[in-house]
Design an enzyme around this catalytic site. Structure first.
Site, mmCIF file in Angstrom:
data_model
loop_
_atom_site.group_PDB
_atom_site.id
_atom_site.type_symbol
_atom_site.label_atom_id
_atom_site.label_comp_id
_atom_site.label_asym_id
_atom_site.label_seq_id
_atom_site.Cartn_x
_atom_site.Cartn_y
_atom_site.Cartn_z
ATOM 1 N N HIS A 146 49.883 28.719 47.593
ATOM 2 C CA HIS A 146 50.319 29.648 46.373
ATOM 3 C C HIS A 146 50.877 30.868 46.827
ATOM 4 O O HIS A 146 51.874 31.369 46.344
ATOM 5 C CB HIS A 146 48.969 30.176 45.808
ATOM 6 C CG HIS A 146 49.185 31.188 44.845
ATOM 7 N ND1 HIS A 146 49.215 30.751 43.323
ATOM 8 C CD2 HIS A 146 48.919 32.321 44.907
ATOM 9 C CE1 HIS A 146 49.331 31.876 42.672
ATOM 10 N NE2 HIS A 146 49.226 32.779 43.487
ATOM 11 N N GLU A 147 50.684 31.527 48.038
ATOM 12 C CA GLU A 147 51.309 32.719 48.564
ATOM 13 C C GLU A 147 52.665 32.409 49.265
ATOM 14 O O GLU A 147 53.526 33.078 48.801
ATOM 15 C CB GLU A 147 50.417 33.318 49.552
ATOM 16 C CG GLU A 147 49.055 33.638 49.085
ATOM 17 C CD GLU A 147 49.206 34.596 47.875
ATOM 18 O OE1 GLU A 147 50.027 35.413 47.890
ATOM 19 O OE2 GLU A 147 48.002 34.709 47.223
ATOM 20 N N HIS A 150 55.009 32.216 46.197
ATOM 21 C CA HIS A 150 55.473 33.527 45.764
ATOM 22 C C HIS A 150 56.620 33.808 46.700
ATOM 23 O O HIS A 150 57.762 34.421 46.281
ATOM 24 C CB HIS A 150 54.510 34.450 45.915
ATOM 25 C CG HIS A 150 53.332 34.586 44.800
ATOM 26 N ND1 HIS A 150 53.612 34.854 43.349
ATOM 27 C CD2 HIS A 150 51.942 34.898 44.573
ATOM 28 C CE1 HIS A 150 52.645 34.887 42.626
ATOM 29 N NE2 HIS A 150 51.703 34.722 43.437
ATOM 30 N N GLU A 221 52.300 34.049 38.235
ATOM 31 C CA GLU A 221 51.307 33.584 38.874
ATOM 32 C C GLU A 221 51.062 32.107 38.643
ATOM 33 O O GLU A 221 50.866 31.327 39.352
ATOM 34 C CB GLU A 221 49.818 34.500 38.456
ATOM 35 C CG GLU A 221 49.807 35.747 39.027
ATOM 36 C CD GLU A 221 49.732 35.568 40.576
ATOM 37 O OE1 GLU A 221 49.093 34.813 41.268
ATOM 38 O OE2 GLU A 221 50.265 36.466 41.207
#
Length: 322
Positions: A146-147, A150, A221
């Site tokens: 997930h990070e 980003h 997100e």
């Protein structure tokens, strides 16, 4: 990138929707900023604000992510300390086609949290001690994916631009209110004409921009969740991690404020509701899961993440993080 086994049509639909929504929100924020400039300075103000919002997109950020990490007392990890974590990060960065893998930092906190800083060329991911010792290795992979998503999606630059536009709108609002106060005597004596709709826009501009920025944050997100699934082919892992993080945060808030039970309105959140994120993730559940253990098999053969020897540190001046 790994996409085999995931329903590609579902992923494409989610990705397209989030991308269109983000572009629409960013364009609306830029247009609203131009409108504020037009109200104050006329046509010159319109073009000035438009240029001020677009120029940052053309500039390459040069700040080091280490400056941000110092605020959290984060310590850089070495491959010898956490070889499994580095192996996963490098593999995910390769799948996300990042030019260089992110550096890894440890925050001495029992809270469950992780965040990314920097840009595609120079990035870093900070994880807390509590996250590494609480989550299952499979869930840690989902959080890292997930990070890294980003970083790969340039979300850090997009949100930085949105924050800049919001701050500029706040400055214009203050200037407009100052001019209004200077002309208040003339207004009271009916010597000056005022467009009250323009005044209302100037007064409420910071709040309007903030709501748009929060909406953009929630959209990014969702997009990072979907990108993480594309990288790992394991939506259940990230969904499980989000559930544990939400449960820990809710438990902490209930201990600090026992009477706190009212939910925040969805349009005032920086992140989407965890339940909605989990539902979207589970809707991407692959028909076949033959690839989801590939990263774990290579880097977590024992199925347990080694506990880091450094215990969390606490300090009365630094709040709950330490």
């Amino acid at each position: 990138m790994l996409s085999r086994g995931v329903d590609h049509s579902v992923w494409t639909r989610h990705h397209t929707h989030n991308r269109q929504q983000a572009l629409l929100l960013l364009a609306a924020m830029t247009g609203f900023l131009g409108l504020l400039g037009y109200i104050l300075l006329g046509q010159k103000g319109l073009w000035l604000m438009a240029i001020a919002a677009i120029v940052p997109l053309l500039l390459t950020p040069s700040g080091s992510p280490r400056l941000v990490l110092r605020l959290y007392n984060a310590r850089q990890l070495s491959p010898a300390e956490a070889p499994a974590l580095f192996g996963v990060a490098h593999e995910l960065a390769r799948r996300a086609r990042l030019p260089t893998p992110p550096e890894l930092f440890l925050i001495p906190s029992t809270m469950l949290n992780a965040f990314a800083v920097g840009h595609r060329d120079t990035s870093a991911i900070a994880v807390t001690h509590g996250l590494l010792t609480t989550l299952h290795p499979r869930e840690i992979v989902g959080v890292l994916a997930h990070e890294i998503s980003h970083v790969a999606n340039n979300d850090l630059q997009v949100m930085g631009l949105a924050d800049l536009i919001t701050r500029m709108a706040s400055i214009l609002s203050l200037i407009g209110q100052f001019f209004l106060l200077l002309n208040l005597p003339l207004i009271l004596m009916a010597e000056a004409h005022v467009n009250w709709w323009a005044v209302a826009l100037l007064v409420f501009a910071p709040q309007i921009m903030l709501l748009a920025q929060l909406g953009l944050s929630r959209t990014r997100e969702f997009a990072a969740d979907i990108q993480a699934v594309q990288l790992t082919n394991d939506p259940e892992a990230l969904a499980s991690a989000l559930s544990k993080i939400e449960h820990r945060q809710q438990s902490l808030f209930r201990r600090l404020w026992p009477g706190l039970g009212l939910p925040h309105p969805s349009w005032l959140r920086t992140h989407p509701a965890t339940e909605e994120r989990i539902q979207r993730l589970l809707s991407l559940r692959p028909a076949a899961s033959d690839n989801r253990e590939q990263i774990l098999a290579a880097h977590f053969p024992s199925k347990s993440f080694p506990r880091h020897p450094a215990p969390p540190r606490y300090h009365w001046t630094k709040g709950l993080w330490y």
